[in-house]
Design a protein around this motif. Structure first.
Motif, PDB file in Angstrom:
ATOM      1  N   ILE A  23       3.282  10.304  45.461  1.00 12.33           N
ATOM      2  CA  ILE A  23       4.239   9.295  44.988  1.00 12.33           C
ATOM      3  C   ILE A  23       3.681   7.900  45.241  1.00 12.33           C
ATOM      4  N   ALA A  24       3.086   7.698  46.419  1.00 12.88           N
ATOM      5  CA  ALA A  24       2.514   6.397  46.751  1.00 12.88           C
ATOM      6  C   ALA A  24       1.372   6.037  45.812  1.00 12.88           C
ATOM      7  N   TRP A  62       9.725   3.008  48.191  1.00 14.60           N
ATOM      8  CA  TRP A  62      10.920   3.501  48.887  1.00 14.60           C
ATOM      9  C   TRP A  62      11.027   5.027  48.787  1.00 14.60           C
ATOM     10  N   SER A  63      10.734   5.581  47.611  1.00 18.22           N
ATOM     11  CA  SER A  63      10.793   7.041  47.425  1.00 18.22           C
ATOM     12  C   SER A  63       9.768   7.734  48.312  1.00 18.22           C
ATOM     13  N   VAL A  67      10.815  10.546  51.090  1.00 18.18           N
ATOM     14  CA  VAL A  67      10.208  11.886  51.031  1.00 18.18           C
ATOM     15  C   VAL A  67       9.464  12.146  52.334  1.00 18.18           C
ATOM     16  N   GLY A  68       8.757  11.105  52.836  1.00 13.54           N
ATOM     17  CA  GLY A  68       8.058  11.233  54.114  1.00 13.54           C
ATOM     18  C   GLY A  68       9.005  11.497  55.274  1.00 13.54           C
ATOM     19  N   MET A  89      16.303  -0.016  50.524  1.00 12.37           N
ATOM     20  CA  MET A  89      15.811  -0.067  49.144  1.00 12.37           C
ATOM     21  C   MET A  89      15.643  -1.522  48.690  1.00 12.37           C
ATOM     22  N   ILE A  90      16.606  -2.359  49.027  1.00 12.29           N
ATOM     23  CA  ILE A  90      16.536  -3.781  48.672  1.00 12.29           C
ATOM     24  C   ILE A  90      15.322  -4.427  49.323  1.00 12.29           C
TER      25      ILE A  90
END
Length: 219
Positions: A23-24, A62-63, A67-68, A89-90
């Motif tokens: 994802i990263a 953020w995802s 997930v991590g 998230m902000i």
């Protein structure tokens, strides 16, 4: 008393760790592509690309983070306080907006890169530790100050490298190239390093979980 005997000991699901790294990498690739689009755009379209780019890049980072966190399995149920999750998230989106603003300028001197990386790095670190505060479990977080400081320093350094790579590649119009892919892989591997150092900084001690703490929690 043996302190280690009272700790809540967790373990990693390495399949989810691998997913978080992927994802990263995708988030880094998107950032490299979006920086060029923000740079080329003018007027209202530039603002639209900046907002959209910050959202896409920030949500990717953020995802990866969540997930991590989900990859770390504790022996107790864990829920999350959604307003605190939203705040994290902000922080990620704001850090990404700063990065895109800096790298989309006509020139990026050393001072701008350092200032931008400080803002972006502290924003990413804030996202991580705010996210940790969102955890709701029958336990209390204890942090290793040395590892916390190291994770923040890593976030700033990684942000600096990411900005230079992005600034250097923003003029590439090709959707895909070996150089862009290689840079995305480097950035995508570096970002989780900060996250997992931050995770290593925390230990969990058993503690009562009050019902009031679960008011806004989600699993």
């Amino acid at each position: 008393m043996n302190l280690h005997a009272t700790l809540l000991v967790g373990f990693y699901d390495y399949r989810l760790v691998a997913v978080s790294v992927l994802i990263a990498i995708f988030a880094a690739y998107a950032a490299l592509d979006l920086a060029g689009r923000v740079t080329a755009a003018r007027g209202a379209s530039r603002i639209a690309w900046l907002i959209g780019g910050a959202m896409a890049m920030g949500m990717g980072i953020w995802s990866m983070h969540y997930v991590g966190m989900g990859a770390f399995i504790l022996p107790v149920p864990v829920e999350y306080d959604w307003p605190t999750v939203l705040l994290s998230m902000i922080a990620a989106v704001s850090a990404s907006a700063v990065a895109l603003l800096v790298v989309s300028r006509k020139t990026m001197g050393m001072n701008a890169a350092i200032f931008g990386s400080l803002l972006m790095g502290t924003g990413i670190a804030a996202m991580h530790y705010i996210g940790m505060e969102a955890m709701r479990l029958p336990g209390m977080c204890h942090y290793s100050v040395g590892l916390v400081v190291l994770s923040v320093v890593l976030a700033v350094v990684i942000s600096f490298v990411a900005m230079w790579l992005t600034f250097g590649l923003r003029g590439q119009t090709a959707t895909w190239s070996w150089r862009k892919t290689g840079s995305a892989v480097v950035m995508g591997i570096a970002i989780p390093v900060m996250h997992y150092v931050g995770m290593a900084a925390v230990s969990f001690m058993p503690a009562p979980l009050l019902a009031s703490e679960l008011k806004h929690s989600i699993s």
